[in-house]
Design an enzyme around this catalytic site. Structure first.
Site, short mmCIF file in Angstrom:
data_model
loop_
_atom_site.label_atom_id
_atom_site.label_comp_id
_atom_site.label_asym_id
_atom_site.label_seq_id
_atom_site.Cartn_x
_atom_site.Cartn_y
_atom_site.Cartn_z
N ASP A 177 -11.03 10.71 -4.75
CA ASP A 177 -12.46 11.46 -4.84
C ASP A 177 -12.58 12.68 -5.79
O ASP A 177 -13.54 13.22 -6.03
CB ASP A 177 -12.66 12.11 -3.31
CG ASP A 177 -11.46 13.10 -3.22
OD1 ASP A 177 -10.29 12.73 -2.91
OD2 ASP A 177 -11.86 14.49 -2.84
N GLU A 232 5.07 5.26 3.21
CA GLU A 232 4.48 6.58 3.58
C GLU A 232 5.62 7.30 3.99
O GLU A 232 6.62 6.90 4.73
CB GLU A 232 3.51 6.08 4.78
CG GLU A 232 2.93 7.70 5.37
CD GLU A 232 2.05 8.35 4.36
OE1 GLU A 232 1.09 8.09 3.78
OE2 GLU A 232 2.78 9.33 4.27
N GLU A 244 -11.50 8.14 3.00
CA GLU A 244 -12.54 7.53 2.44
C GLU A 244 -14.02 7.69 3.21
O GLU A 244 -15.03 8.05 2.64
CB GLU A 244 -12.42 6.08 2.08
CG GLU A 244 -13.35 5.31 1.13
CD GLU A 244 -13.02 3.85 0.85
OE1 GLU A 244 -12.22 3.25 1.89
OE2 GLU A 244 -13.58 3.50 -0.18
N LYS A 294 -2.14 22.04 -8.47
CA LYS A 294 -1.72 23.21 -9.18
C LYS A 294 -0.54 22.24 -10.26
O LYS A 294 -0.01 21.32 -9.94
CB LYS A 294 -0.80 23.95 -8.35
CG LYS A 294 -1.52 24.58 -7.41
CD LYS A 294 -0.87 25.76 -6.34
CE LYS A 294 -1.74 26.66 -5.84
NZ LYS A 294 -1.38 27.04 -4.34
N GLU A 331 1.01 -1.15 -0.09
CA GLU A 331 -0.07 0.05 0.08
C GLU A 331 1.02 1.37 -0.15
O GLU A 331 1.80 1.49 0.74
CB GLU A 331 -1.10 0.18 1.31
CG GLU A 331 -1.96 1.24 0.92
CD GLU A 331 -2.86 1.64 2.12
OE1 GLU A 331 -2.98 0.77 3.13
OE2 GLU A 331 -3.63 2.53 2.25
N ASP A 369 -2.77 12.34 -2.78
CA ASP A 369 -2.78 13.72 -3.06
C ASP A 369 -3.30 14.05 -4.49
O ASP A 369 -2.34 13.77 -5.17
CB ASP A 369 -1.95 14.45 -2.66
CG ASP A 369 -1.44 14.16 -0.92
OD1 ASP A 369 -2.30 14.73 -0.22
OD2 ASP A 369 -0.93 13.12 -1.17
N ASP A 397 9.84 8.04 0.16
CA ASP A 397 9.17 8.31 -1.04
C ASP A 397 8.99 7.15 -1.83
O ASP A 397 9.70 6.17 -1.96
CB ASP A 397 10.17 9.37 -2.04
CG ASP A 397 9.26 9.79 -3.09
OD1 ASP A 397 8.27 10.49 -2.78
OD2 ASP A 397 9.69 9.44 -4.31
N THR A 446 -10.78 3.21 3.91
CA THR A 446 -9.64 4.33 4.54
C THR A 446 -10.34 5.44 5.41
O THR A 446 -11.48 5.83 5.34
CB THR A 446 -8.73 4.77 3.37
OG1 THR A 446 -9.41 6.10 2.85
CG2 THR A 446 -8.49 3.86 2.41
C1 LIG Z 1 -4.60 12.08 1.14
S1 LIG Z 1 -3.63 11.05 1.97
C2 LIG Z 1 -4.51 9.56 2.10
C3 LIG Z 1 -4.31 8.63 3.07
C4 LIG Z 1 -4.77 7.16 3.08
N1 LIG Z 1 -4.32 6.31 2.18
C5 LIG Z 1 -6.55 7.43 3.20
O1 LIG Z 1 -6.89 7.12 2.36
O2 LIG Z 1 -6.77 7.66 4.44
C6 LIG Z 1 -2.13 10.68 0.94
C7 LIG Z 1 -1.15 10.06 1.72
O3 LIG Z 1 -0.26 9.84 0.75
C8 LIG Z 1 1.19 10.05 1.07
N2 LIG Z 1 2.11 10.21 -0.04
C9 LIG Z 1 1.67 11.16 -0.98
N3 LIG Z 1 2.88 11.10 -1.76
C10 LIG Z 1 3.62 10.14 -1.39
C11 LIG Z 1 4.97 9.72 -1.78
N4 LIG Z 1 5.70 10.23 -3.04
N5 LIG Z 1 5.73 8.64 -1.26
C12 LIG Z 1 5.10 8.21 0.22
N6 LIG Z 1 4.08 8.79 0.53
C13 LIG Z 1 3.14 9.61 -0.11
C14 LIG Z 1 0.81 11.25 1.90
O4 LIG Z 1 2.21 11.53 2.88
C15 LIG Z 1 -0.32 11.20 2.64
O5 LIG Z 1 -0.05 10.35 3.81
#
Ligand SMILES: C[S@@+](CC[C@H](N)C(=O)[O-])C[C@H]1O[C@@H](n2cnc3c(N)ncnc32)[C@H](O)[C@@H]1O
Length: 195
Positions: A137, A51, A177, A105, A26, A101, A78, A174
């Protein structure tokens, strides 16, 4: 490279440090609620979470300690780097990217995960028949993700008659979600298979 991953240690020797069944990854697990929930329901699957948000790791470790779950291993860093280097080619049974995310932009677009560059990495790591699950979403991001997925020849849609599904393929929700569902937002789910 991430902050401390060393190239000579990669790909990670998953079979030695987390023995068991298929590897499910994940990406962007946030606070780890989904990762832990899926691990609870599938004790014979090995779950690896990626994460970069440190607080998310703290939350996940609390859940794992409380539940005594032994089939989960989180990696801090990352996703572009770790997905590429931590897994051998064609070794992963599934990759899930939940509500990553949208980075609306244009100057932040390279941070998006549901774009061809990242999806090509995922496709290389999936074993034949392996599955990619993604959800968002955000409507413009859903269209962009659908176009990017269509651009990866080795991934085939499991819902060829529809650009996306409106219901989750999973029994676990999640954190984001649940929030979007409570707000009544339409959600977009993708399921693709490595050919
Ligand atoms: C909007 S949150 C959603 C969290 C979870 N999946 C949920 O649905 O509740 C997006 C997560 O992805 C992580 N994330 C985004 N880009 C990432 C990357 N390049 N490497 C690791 N984590 C990343 C962010 O730190 C954040 O915790």
């Amino acid at each position: 490279m991430g902050d401390w991953w060393k190239e000579e240690d990669l790909p990670v020797a998953w079979d030695r440090i987390l023995p068991g069944g298929p590897l499910a990854v994940e990406v962007g697990f946030g606070g780890g609620e989904f990762l832990a929930g899926m691990a609870r329901l599938n004790p014979d699957t090995r779950f690896v979470g990626i994460e970069r948000f440190g607080e998310g790791h703290r939350r996940l470790l609390k859940i794992l300690a409380g539940d005594g779950l032994r089939n989960v291993l989180p990696m801090v860093g990352d996703a572009y780097v770790l997905m590429n280097l931590a897994f051998a080619e064609e070794s992963v049974a599934s990759v899930t990217v939940n509500f990553s995310d949208p980075w609306p932009k244009a100057r932040h677009a390279r941070n998006r995960l549901l774009r061809e560059e990242f999806l090509h990495i995922v496709a290389r790591k999936l074993a034949p028949g392996g599955l990619l699950y993604a959800a968002t979403d955000d409507v413009p991001y859903a269209y962009e993700a659908a176009d990017a997925l269509a651009g990866v020849a080795s991934l085939a849609s499991r819902h060829p008659g529809a650009r996306w599904l409106s219901e989750s393929p999973f029994p676990v929700r999640t954190r984001y979600e649940r929030k979007w569902m409570a707000e009544g937002r339409p959600l977009h789910y993708f399921v693709y298979q490595k050919t």
